[in-house]
Design a protein around this motif. Sequence first.
Motif, PDB file in Angstrom:
ATOM      1  N   GLU A 190       0.830  -1.193   0.000  1.00 29.20           N
ATOM      2  CA  GLU A 190       0.000   0.000   0.000  1.00 29.20           C
ATOM      3  C   GLU A 190       0.877   1.260   0.000  1.00 29.20           C
ATOM      4  OE1 GLU A 190      -2.284   1.023   3.586  1.00 29.20           O
ATOM      5  OE2 GLU A 190      -4.046   1.010   2.292  1.00 29.20           O
TER       6      GLU A 190
ATOM      7  N   ASP B  66      -2.260   6.213   0.601  1.00 25.95           N
ATOM      8  CA  ASP B  66      -3.456   5.435   0.937  1.00 25.95           C
ATOM      9  C   ASP B  66      -3.500   5.119   2.428  1.00 25.95           C
ATOM     10  OD1 ASP B  66      -4.290   5.464  -1.678  1.00 25.95           O
ATOM     11  OD2 ASP B  66      -4.610   3.302  -1.811  1.00 25.95           O
TER      12      ASP B  66
ATOM     13  N   ARG C 146      -4.575   8.166   4.374  1.00 32.71           N
ATOM     14  CA  ARG C 146      -6.001   8.481   4.162  1.00 32.71           C
ATOM     15  C   ARG C 146      -6.889   7.539   4.988  1.00 32.71           C
ATOM     16  NH1 ARG C 146      -5.316   8.612  -2.072  1.00 32.71           N
ATOM     17  NH2 ARG C 146      -4.136  10.549  -2.220  1.00 32.71           N
ATOM     18  N   THR C 147      -6.457   6.309   5.114  1.00 29.90           N
ATOM     19  CA  THR C 147      -7.226   5.365   5.926  1.00 29.90           C
ATOM     20  C   THR C 147      -7.097   5.726   7.404  1.00 29.90           C
ATOM     21  OG1 THR C 147      -6.763   3.645   4.303  1.00 29.90           O
ATOM     22  CG2 THR C 147      -7.599   2.931   6.435  1.00 29.90           C
TER      23      THR C 147
ATOM     24  N   CYS D  56      -9.299   8.256   8.706  1.00 26.32           N
ATOM     25  CA  CYS D  56     -10.677   7.848   9.023  1.00 26.32           C
ATOM     26  C   CYS D  56     -10.822   7.507  10.502  1.00 26.32           C
ATOM     27  CB  CYS D  56     -11.078   6.618   8.208  1.00 26.32           C
ATOM     28  SG  CYS D  56     -11.114   6.892   6.442  1.00 26.32           S
ATOM     29  N   TYR D  57      -9.709   7.127  11.132  1.00 27.55           N
ATOM     30  CA  TYR D  57      -9.759   6.613  12.498  1.00 27.55           C
ATOM     31  C   TYR D  57      -9.248   7.622  13.517  1.00 27.55           C
ATOM     32  CZ  TYR D  57      -9.547   2.220   9.765  1.00 27.55           C
ATOM     33  OH  TYR D  57      -9.756   1.213   8.858  1.00 27.55           O
TER      34      TYR D  57
ATOM     35  N   LEU E  67      -9.856  -2.324   0.371  1.00 22.66           N
ATOM     36  CA  LEU E  67      -8.520  -1.802   0.690  1.00 22.66           C
ATOM     37  C   LEU E  67      -7.710  -2.858   1.444  1.00 22.66           C
ATOM     38  CD1 LEU E  67      -9.329   1.870   1.824  1.00 22.66           C
ATOM     39  CD2 LEU E  67      -8.720   1.058  -0.467  1.00 22.66           C
ATOM     40  N   PRO E  68      -6.380  -2.861   1.359  1.00 19.68           N
ATOM     41  CA  PRO E  68      -5.594  -1.921   0.545  1.00 19.68           C
ATOM     42  C   PRO E  68      -5.697  -2.220  -0.941  1.00 19.68           C
ATOM     43  CG  PRO E  68      -4.167  -3.607   1.500  1.00 19.68           C
ATOM     44  CD  PRO E  68      -5.536  -3.843   2.055  1.00 19.68           C
ATOM     45  N   ARG E  69      -5.568  -1.182  -1.721  1.00 19.12           N
ATOM     46  CA  ARG E  69      -5.535  -1.359  -3.181  1.00 19.12           C
ATOM     47  C   ARG E  69      -4.069  -1.312  -3.616  1.00 19.12           C
ATOM     48  NH1 ARG E  69      -7.033   4.632  -5.567  1.00 19.12           N
ATOM     49  NH2 ARG E  69      -5.787   5.732  -4.013  1.00 19.12           N
TER      50      ARG E  69
ATOM     51  N   ASP F 100      -9.649   9.047  -7.230  1.00 15.57           N
ATOM     52  CA  ASP F 100      -9.851   9.353  -5.808  1.00 15.57           C
ATOM     53  C   ASP F 100     -10.686  10.612  -5.573  1.00 15.57           C
ATOM     54  OD1 ASP F 100      -8.282   7.155  -5.482  1.00 15.57           O
ATOM     55  OD2 ASP F 100      -6.612   8.174  -4.491  1.00 15.57           O
TER      56      ASP F 100
ATOM     57  N   PHE G 298     -12.686   5.380   0.681  1.00 17.29           N
ATOM     58  CA  PHE G 298     -12.164   5.891   1.958  1.00 17.29           C
ATOM     59  C   PHE G 298     -13.312   6.178   2.936  1.00 17.29           C
ATOM     60  CE2 PHE G 298      -8.412   6.757  -0.738  1.00 17.29           C
ATOM     61  CZ  PHE G 298      -7.520   5.970  -0.029  1.00 17.29           C
TER      62      PHE G 298
ATOM     63  N   ALA H 151     -13.916   3.001   4.603  1.00 13.65           N
ATOM     64  CA  ALA H 151     -13.019   2.750   5.740  1.00 13.65           C
ATOM     65  C   ALA H 151     -13.563   3.430   7.003  1.00 13.65           C
ATOM     66  CB  ALA H 151     -11.609   3.253   5.434  1.00 13.65           C
ATOM     67  N   LYS H 152     -14.091   4.621   6.812  1.00 17.83           N
ATOM     68  CA  LYS H 152     -14.669   5.350   7.947  1.00 17.83           C
ATOM     69  C   LYS H 152     -15.907   4.616   8.480  1.00 17.83           C
ATOM     70  CE  LYS H 152     -14.872   9.426  10.245  1.00 17.83           C
ATOM     71  NZ  LYS H 152     -13.858  10.425  10.612  1.00 17.83           N
TER      72      LYS H 152
END
Lengths: 308, 308, 308
Positions: free
Chosen positions: A85, A89, A92-93, A96-97, C267-269, C278, C286, C289-290
Motif C-alpha cells: 500500500e 493510501d 487516508r485510511t 478515518c480513524y 482496501l488496501p488497493r 480518488d 475511503f 473505511a470510515k
Amino acid sequence: MLKGRSLIEPMDLSLEELDELLNLAGKIIENPSAYADVCKGKILATLFYEPSTRTRLSFEAAMLRLGGSVMGFSSADSSSAAKGESVADTIRTIACYADIAAMRHPKEGAPMVAAMSTDMPVINGGDGGHQHPTQTLTDLLTIRTLKGRLDNFTIGLCGDLKFGRTVHSLIKALSRYDNIKFVLISPEELRIPDYIREEILIKNKIEFKEVERLENVMDELDVLYMTRVQKERFFNEADYIRLKDSYILDSEKMKSAKSDMIVLHPLPRVNEISTEIDSDPRAAYFKQAKYGMFVRMALIMELLGVEI
Amino acid sequence: MLKGRSLIEPMDLSLEELDELLNLAGKIIENPSAYADVCKGKILATLFYEPSTRTRLSFEAAMLRLGGSVMGFSSADSSSAAKGESVADTIRTIACYADIAAMRHPKEGAPMVAAMSTDMPVINGGDGGHQHPTQTLTDLLTIRTLKGRLDNFTIGLCGDLKFGRTVHSLIKALSRYDNIKFVLISPEELRIPDYIREEILIKNKIEFKEVERLENVMDELDVLYMTRVQKERFFNEADYIRLKDSYILDSEKMKSAKSDMIVLHPLPRVNEISTEIDSDPRAAYFKQAKYGMFVRMALIMELLGVEI
Amino acid sequence: MLKGRSLIEPMDLSLEELDELLNLAGKIIENPSAYADVCKGKILATLFYEPSTRTRLSFEAAMLRLGGSVMGFSSADSSSAAKGESVADTIRTIACYADIAAMRHPKEGAPMVAAMSTDMPVINGGDGGHQHPTQTLTDLLTIRTLKGRLDNFTIGLCGDLKFGRTVHSLIKALSRYDNIKFVLISPEELRIPDYIREEILIKNKIEFKEVERLENVMDELDVLYMTRVQKERFFNEADYIRLKDSYILDSEKMKSAKSDMIVLHPLPRVNEISTEIDSDPRAAYFKQAKYGMFVRMALIMELLGVEI
C-alpha cells in the motif's frame, strides 16, 4: 494559529508561530494538570515504520497527558506496508480513524507525502537521515526554559557535525535569533557541511568558529550540545586515537565550564558523556527529554486547534 | 505504605506490607467499580525486553481498570536497546514520560538496576530465570481468597521443582506463615535445590516431605500447585516414561482429592493439567489469572501512593 | 439484542439483528459525540496472531471513540502462542482481563474455538482465507448509508471472484435482500465458485450475469465493488495481457458510469483503482473505511450490551 497544519520540516514554523508554541509549552510546564483533559476524545496515531522507542513514547505520553488516546504500530512488520500500500493510501485510511498522526519512516519525504494526502495534521517523527522537527523544538524549549532566552548566548556543538541532522536543524533554528555565537567542535573529517557554513552562518553574518578540541573552549560556552562520534566516521585509526577523548565529556572538562552552563544531548548516549556528569546540576539532558514531552503536548494542542 | 518504592524481589515486602497489599486487593475484588478512576492521569510504562503477553496484558489491564493509561513496548526489537543504550538511561528517560513502570528483561538484575536509577517505581515483571514477584503475589492472593487464610494448610507443589522459580518464591513466601506443610512432588532429578531445602525449610523447622508420585499424596492436600515437567529435564528416557503420567493431573487423580482442595497453575499450561479438569469447581487456575490482575491493581495503587 | 454473543461468520446475524446493528451505526454516524463515553471502563483486547494494521486500528479506534480502552498484540511473535498454549487457554486468560476481544488468526476456525471457550464476546477479525464479518458489515453499512437502501439495485463485483472471500460474503449477505441484481466481472479462471453460483444465486432465483470486461457493463451499475486481480492467478500470460486493463478502474471507464454510482474497495488497493479516481465524488472507498469504524462501534456496543 497552527490548527489543521502539519509539521514536516523544523523551519515550517515562523518565529511568531514558534514563539506561540513555546509559550504554550511553558504554560503546560507550569501547570500540567490544567491540560489533563483538553484532548479527551481525540486519537493520536503513531505510525512508526522503523522503531524508535524514545520518540514514539514521547509522543504517546504527550497525548495521554492531554487526556487523549493513542494507537498505532512500532515497526513496519506490523503495518500494511508489506501489502504494497502507498503511504498516501495508508494515511487516508488512518485519517478515518485518528485525529492526528506522528510518523517515522526510513524513506526521506514519506511524512511530507503523507501530509499532502490528508487534511489530518501529520507530524514528522523522523525520516531518512532522521530529521525531525520535534527534536529541534525540544532543544529550543530546553534552552529557553533553562537559560531564560533564545538569544545572546554562546553554544558549543560537539561531535559529529557532518552527519548529525539534529545539529544542522538546531543551527538553522538558532540562527534566526539575535547574537548567537556558535562554537563548532569536531574532528576535521566531521566538520559541518559547506551548505550550513556558507548558506546559514556566513550569509547571515553569524559569529562562529570551528575547533578540534572540546577542552580548549569549555569556558566560553553557555550551552554545550553533545552528540556521538562513531569510530567508523574517522578516516584513520591514528586520528581516532588522538582525538577520541576530546569528544567525551567528563568531570575534568566540566571543571573549566561556567557554573551556569547547561549540557544537552538528544539521547540515546553511548559513552560520549560520562555518567559521572549525570549528577552535576549543569547536566540537562534528562530534563531535555522531559521538555520533549511538554513541547509535543503543546504541538498536538496547536495542530488540533485545542484550547484550554 | 509502599509509595515511591519499587518491587524487585518477591521478599521485598514485609509481612505487614504484604498484608496491607492483599487487603487492598481484597477490597478491589469486592467492589472494582470503586477503583475505576483512582489512577486517572497516571501512565504505566510496560517495558518488555522479551515477549510475555500474559504478564504484560495483566499489568496493562490492571492499570486500565484503575482508569490510568498504558504505553510501552512488547519486545526488544522495538526498543532503544538496539542502539546500545544502558538500562539506566532508558529508565531515566521513561521516568520523564511515565509514572510507574513494569519491566521484563532477559538479563537477571536489569529491573534492579532500573529501580536504582530512578525515583519512579519499577515493578519486576520477570528477569533471567523469570523470577517475578507479581506471580508470587498472585499465588498468595488466590490462596488467601479461596481458602480464606495463608496459614494452617498443606500445599502440594508438583512438577519441576528444581528450575521453577515460581515454586521457589512461593515456598519462601509461604514459609513466613504459621503451620504450612509442604508436599514436594517431583522426579528425583527435579527436586527442589538444596538451598531451599536447607536454608528455608529445615532451618525454619517447616514440615515437608518429598515424594515422587502425585497420586500417592492427593488426599492430603488443601492446595495443589502444578507446574510443567519438560521431557528434556529428565536424565534418561526410561525415567521419563515411567513417571510422566504422575505429573499430569486428570479426573482420575482428582477423585482422591479433598472436596475443597484448589488446583493452581501459573499458566500457560501445556498438557500437565488435563482440560477435563477445567470444569471441576476445584480448578482455580483461571481464577488465579483474574486475581493476578487484581493484585497488580493493588500494587500499582500502593506504589503510586494512590488512595480511594 | 446481541449482548454476550460472538460474531464469527458474516451470516451469524439474522436480518433483524443486522438491521438493528446498522440502525445503531447510523445513529452513531449522525451524532458520534453522544457515544463518546458509553464504553468507559470497558477493555477491548485485540489479539492479532498475524498483522493487519488496517483492521486492528479500525477496531481500536472504534473502542477508543466509545470511551473504552484497548490492549493486545499485533503479531504472533509477541504472544504466548510460541509457548504452545492453546487458543482456548489464551482466550480464557484474556477474558480475565478484558470485556471483549477481536481476533485475527492464520488458522481457520481459531476465532470460533475462542468464542466457544469463553463467555466473553469474540469478534472474528479474519481467519484463514481472511473471512471476516466486520468487512461485510462495513460494506453493508456503506451501501445503505450512501444509497439509502439495501434492496433494489444492481451491484458489479469486479476482479478475483474465485478466491476473494470478501466478495463471497457480500454476495451471501446481499442475497437476503429484495431485487438485488449481480453483475460478476472477472476473467474466466477467476469466476465465482460453483457453490456460490448454485447454492446462493440460482437456488434463490437471484438475477445475475457473468461477464469478462468491466467496460461493457459500467453503465448498468449502481454499486461497483472492486477487488484486486493478481497476475499469478491467471492461467497464462496471454490472458493476463489481454485482460489486465479491464480490471483497472480509471477515469475513462468512469465516464460511462451512472452519476450516482458508488465505487467500493475493501482496501488496501495496489493499482486496480487509478488514483485519478480518488477525487471523483463517486469514489467511496475511503468513506467505506470510515464506515468500517462506525459499524465496529455499533457492534462493540451491541455485543457488550451497552446502551446510550
